[in-house]
Design a protein around this motif. Structure first.
Motif, PDB file in Angstrom:
ATOM      1  N   GLU A 127      28.627  52.513  65.357  1.00 42.86           N
ATOM      2  CA  GLU A 127      29.060  52.334  66.745  1.00 42.86           C
ATOM      3  C   GLU A 127      27.950  52.744  67.705  1.00 42.86           C
ATOM      4  O   GLU A 127      27.654  52.035  68.673  1.00 42.86           O
ATOM      5  N   ASP A 164      27.265  54.431  55.753  1.00 45.93           N
ATOM      6  CA  ASP A 164      27.798  55.706  55.280  1.00 45.93           C
ATOM      7  C   ASP A 164      26.768  56.447  54.427  1.00 45.93           C
ATOM      8  O   ASP A 164      26.490  57.627  54.650  1.00 45.93           O
ATOM      9  N   MET A 175      42.494  50.136  61.672  1.00 44.22           N
ATOM     10  CA  MET A 175      41.614  51.145  61.107  1.00 44.22           C
ATOM     11  C   MET A 175      40.324  51.218  61.913  1.00 44.22           C
ATOM     12  O   MET A 175      39.816  50.204  62.360  1.00 44.22           O
ATOM     13  N   THR A 176      39.800  52.410  62.027  1.00 49.27           N
ATOM     14  CA  THR A 176      38.515  52.593  62.698  1.00 49.27           C
ATOM     15  C   THR A 176      37.379  52.345  61.705  1.00 49.27           C
ATOM     16  O   THR A 176      37.605  52.282  60.478  1.00 49.27           O
ATOM     17  N   ILE A 177      36.178  52.246  62.221  1.00 55.99           N
ATOM     18  CA  ILE A 177      35.012  52.101  61.348  1.00 55.99           C
ATOM     19  C   ILE A 177      34.940  53.282  60.385  1.00 55.99           C
ATOM     20  O   ILE A 177      34.732  53.104  59.185  1.00 55.99           O
ATOM     21  N   ARG A 178      35.117  54.484  60.897  1.00 61.43           N
ATOM     22  CA  ARG A 178      35.054  55.680  60.047  1.00 61.43           C
ATOM     23  C   ARG A 178      36.126  55.638  58.954  1.00 61.43           C
ATOM     24  O   ARG A 178      35.856  55.961  57.798  1.00 61.43           O
ATOM     25  N   GLU A 179      37.327  55.231  59.315  1.00 67.89           N
ATOM     26  CA  GLU A 179      38.403  55.145  58.321  1.00 67.89           C
ATOM     27  C   GLU A 179      38.095  54.098  57.253  1.00 67.89           C
ATOM     28  O   GLU A 179      38.367  54.315  56.061  1.00 67.89           O
ATOM     29  N   LEU A 180      37.516  52.978  57.661  1.00 63.61           N
ATOM     30  CA  LEU A 180      37.115  51.962  56.692  1.00 63.61           C
ATOM     31  C   LEU A 180      36.037  52.497  55.756  1.00 63.61           C
ATOM     32  O   LEU A 180      36.084  52.266  54.549  1.00 63.61           O
ATOM     33  N   GLN A 181      35.070  53.229  56.319  1.00 66.13           N
ATOM     34  CA  GLN A 181      34.030  53.824  55.485  1.00 66.13           C
ATOM     35  C   GLN A 181      34.624  54.812  54.487  1.00 66.13           C
ATOM     36  O   GLN A 181      34.225  54.835  53.321  1.00 66.13           O
ATOM     37  N   GLU A 182      35.557  55.617  54.937  1.00 60.65           N
ATOM     38  CA  GLU A 182      36.198  56.580  54.046  1.00 60.65           C
ATOM     39  C   GLU A 182      36.974  55.877  52.939  1.00 60.65           C
ATOM     40  O   GLU A 182      36.947  56.313  51.783  1.00 60.65           O
ATOM     41  N   ASP A 186      25.399  55.979  62.291  1.00 63.07           N
ATOM     42  CA  ASP A 186      26.613  55.776  63.065  1.00 63.07           C
ATOM     43  C   ASP A 186      26.531  54.370  63.647  1.00 63.07           C
ATOM     44  O   ASP A 186      25.776  54.121  64.597  1.00 63.07           O
TER      45      ASP A 186
END
Length: 118
Positions: free
Chosen positions: A87, A80, A1-8, A85
């Motif tokens: 990254e 979030d 999972m990406t950072i964004r996916e984890l945040q979502e 951001d």
């Protein structure tokens, strides 16, 4: 999972429980600090050698992983909620630290950049 996916995923988790109302920057920072303290407690009073070997002890290793996950979860939620951001922020910080801690002055030293004598 990406950072964004984890945040979502974390945002969805909070939304399903109507927890967004509690996820203010202040509350998230407080929770993050508490979890970091719980992680620190696992290492408190260990010798350097014991701290290096902690992941070889299954119960301790599980506790370390869980506390690290809690720290990361709250950091991701905070980023979030505040629109940071992570990254990009980390890339900028690595660049800044490269300037503050040039290899020729910082190599093998744990001094703060203000004490490197640049």
């Amino acid at each position: 999972m990406t950072i964004r996916e984890l945040q979502e995923e974390l945002a969805r988790f909070a939304c399903e429980r109507d927890w967004e109302q509690f996820h203010t920057p202040k509350n998230l920072v407080m929770a993050l600090s508490g979890e970091a303290g719980e992680l620190a407690e696992l290492f408190q009073w260990l010798t350097p050698e014991q701290s290096q070997a902690i992941m070889d002890m299954p119960d301790k290793a599980r506790a370390v992983r869980q506390e690290m996950a809690d720290v990361l979860a709250y950091l991701l939620r905070l980023a979030d909620v505040t629109g940071v951001d992570l990254e990009e922020a980390l890339a900028e910080k690595i660049e800044l630290n490269g300037q503050r801690y040039p290899v020729d002055l910082a190599y093998g030293r744990a001094d703060k950049y203000t004490n490197l004598g640049a």
